[in-house]
Design a protein around this motif. Structure first.
Motif: not given
Length: 561
Positions: A100, A120-121, A127-130, A83, A161
């Motif tokens: 993601w 990781c996010a 900005d990585i949303k899971v 990521p 996240q």
């Protein structure tokens, strides 16, 4: 978080901003107008636009400022890098939010993969949303490395996240009221649930949407997308490395429908990102095909934010996250600078993500005879469609040679074999595939959606066996073999899916693999992702897993073939 009183003071001009973007013009994706004046940023938030502000400044004269782009559905694993490296790669192209679904690595490692994804996010520069992987495994017709139930998903539902429940691939299970499916859906009632229902229509679509599913990215025609829109689904227009739906759905990209559309890449590899781009490629393409630039940029930002309830972004306006892309020309979507949460993104590599999933490739004993396929007569054949993950269910009449229905390059019939590689069952299944054009040797991969077993396609059994053994030695990845020699390979030791190396190194490895595959006669533009998707048993029409051939229309394993 920016102090509210300070933010207000900056917006009112009573206090200097932390950063002023000066000299550009803001594209308002709501009204379609251009707003002249400074953009004042306090912390990670926009404090004011369209006026003069004091503070440290950055000259963006001659540039147009647009909201950061939102990829509303993707599997970072398909970029083949971790990521942090993915964020470096796409951030420079204007992506400031990525939603993601880590179900590729979750299918290998289970809940541990979701915990890793969250960490990781949280540390990524964008900005990585899971989205929590809903179908691990995707169906009962494959052997994955793990299973994730409703209880484990519920434990992570309130993680900072987490954005919701990821694409619900088992749409037949939803429609049939399968208890496991219902448990997951009920656990996320009132939260965002993402969809995955290729070609679903009529009452089945009604039932699926009634389950609380609100977004969907599998529409491959305007007609399919319109029906899904009419049932309350927002359509995520996809342009991946294999699934390319943008051109088919461009007729929907109008001012009226734009609030209900968003963009996603789903699965896009480093070669395509380097050669064509990411969401920037989609925006450029849409505008070139006649889409109003305001509509294109709205769909890429505000509409995606609204679809997933991200009220704090999607527009360059006071109180919104300072996710901003400075564009040279709207039609070219050529990002000159990008800010994510008020911080300008650079080109240097960040801190590598923690290692996970090493030594995950554990295959049973393999010899050339493993790839034999007894029987004769009417034989199902997987028909690959270039640029699509949909496959055709073909039939060929085959005679046996020494008890084996052998590959036949003259008829473009290659052997395809899936080998369970998680060390759980040791199951192996073989079939025939048309569409690769392979004339010699073999190609193999441990990127094999979604169970990620080892898959090989070839016309020489010795080469197929060598490819399988080599992938086990290098902890997964891709391999091309001819005449008992390894022509090219790329190691992906992170769960057999990703490299800890740089994007540039992975891109170079993929380029070598592509050329090696072409030397065998392979005609597909993206052979390795097409290889991966012929093993996904929730996409029509005929697929193969380690348990056998799958008639996806009947949603069952085929017997006695």
């Amino acid at each position: 978080m920016t102090d509210l009183s300070h933010l207000i003071a900056v917006g009112a001009g009573r206090a200097p901003a932390d950063l002023v973007l000066r000299g550009g013009a803001v594209l308002d994706v709501v009204t379609g107008g251009m707003i002249e004046g400074d953009v004042a940023i306090a912390g990670g938030t926009i404090a004011g636009i369209g006026a003069d502000y004091d503070g440290p400044s950055r000259d963006v004269s001659g540039l147009t400022l647009v909201p950061g782009f939102i990829d509303t559905h993707l599997h970072i694993e398909s970029s083949l890098v971790t990521p942090s490296e993915f964020a470096r790669l796409v951030g420079a192209r204007g992506v400031t939010t990525a939603i993601w679904d880590p179900h590729e690595i979750a299918n290998v490692l289970g809940v541990a993969a979701l915990d890793w994804a969250m960490d990781c996010a949280a540390n990524a520069p964008i900005d990585i949303k899971v989205m929590l992987s809903s179908c691990v495994p995707s169906s009962h017709m494959e052997t994955s490395g793990a299973e994730i139930g409703a209880g484990a998903l519920a434990r992570l539902a309130d993680h900072p996240q987490t954005r919701g429940l990821a694409e619900f691939m088992n749409y037949p299970g939803v429609i049939a009221g399968d208890p496991d499916c219902l448990a997951k859906l009920e656990a996320f009632s009132g939260r965002h649930i993402d969809g995955h229902a290729p070609l679903l229509s009529g009452r089945g679509l009604n039932a699926y949407t009634a389950a609380g599913i609100r977004t969907e990215h599998e529409a491959t025609s305007a007609e399919e997308a319109r029906e899904k829109l009419s049932r309350g689904l927002r359509i995520l227009i996809r342009e991946g490395s294999v699934s390319k739906d943008l051109h088919a759905l461009i007729p929907l990209m109008t001012d009226r429908l734009s609030p209900y559309l968003a963009l996603c890449t789903d699965d896009r590899n480093p070669l395509d990102i380097a050669e064509e781009g990411h969401l920037d490629h989609m925006i450029r393409t849409a505008i070139a095909e006649g889409v109003d630039p305001v509509v294109a940029y709205r769909i890429a930002s505000l509409s995606g934010a609204e679809a997933f309830g991200l009220k704090d972004r999607g527009q360059i306006a006071p109180g919104k996250r300072a996710d901003i892309v400075a564009i040279g020309a709207l039609a070219q979507c050529d990002a000159q600078a990008v800010w994510a949460n008020g911080v300008e993104l650079g080109s240097a590599r960040g801190v590598p993500d923690a290692e996970i999933g090493r030594r995950s490739v554990r295959i049973p004993a393999i010899t050339a005879s493993t790839f034999r396929m007894p029987g004769q007569g009417a034989t199902p054949v997987i028909g690959v469609r270039e640029g699509m993950i949909l496959t055709d269910h073909l039939t060929e009449d085959l005679s046996a040679t020494e008890g084996d229905r052998r590959p036949d390059p003259a008829r473009d019939l290659a052997r395809v074999t899936v080998i369970e590689r998680h060390g759980r069952a040791g199951t192996i299944a073989s079939g025939l595939v048309r569409g690769f054009g392979v004339e010699r040797g073999a190609i193999a991969s441990t990127v094999c959606h979604d169970h990620h077993n080892l898959i090989a396609v070839g016309v020489d059994y010795e080469d197929m066996a060598l490819a399988a053994h080599r992938l086990a030695e290098i902890e997964g990845g891709f391999c091309v073999v001819e005449d008992r020699k390894i022509l090219a390979e790329l190691a992906l030791p992170v769960a057999g899916l990703m490299s800890q190396g740089s994007f540039e190194d992975v891109r170079a490895g993929l380029a070598g693999l592509r050329e090696a595959a072409r030397s065998l006669g392979v005609t597909l533009n993206e052979p390795f992702l097409q290889l991966a998707f012929i093993a996904l048993p929730v996409i029509p029409h005929l697929k193969i897993t380690d348990l056998g051939l799958v008639d996806v229309d009947r949603f069952e394993l085929m017997k006695d073939v």
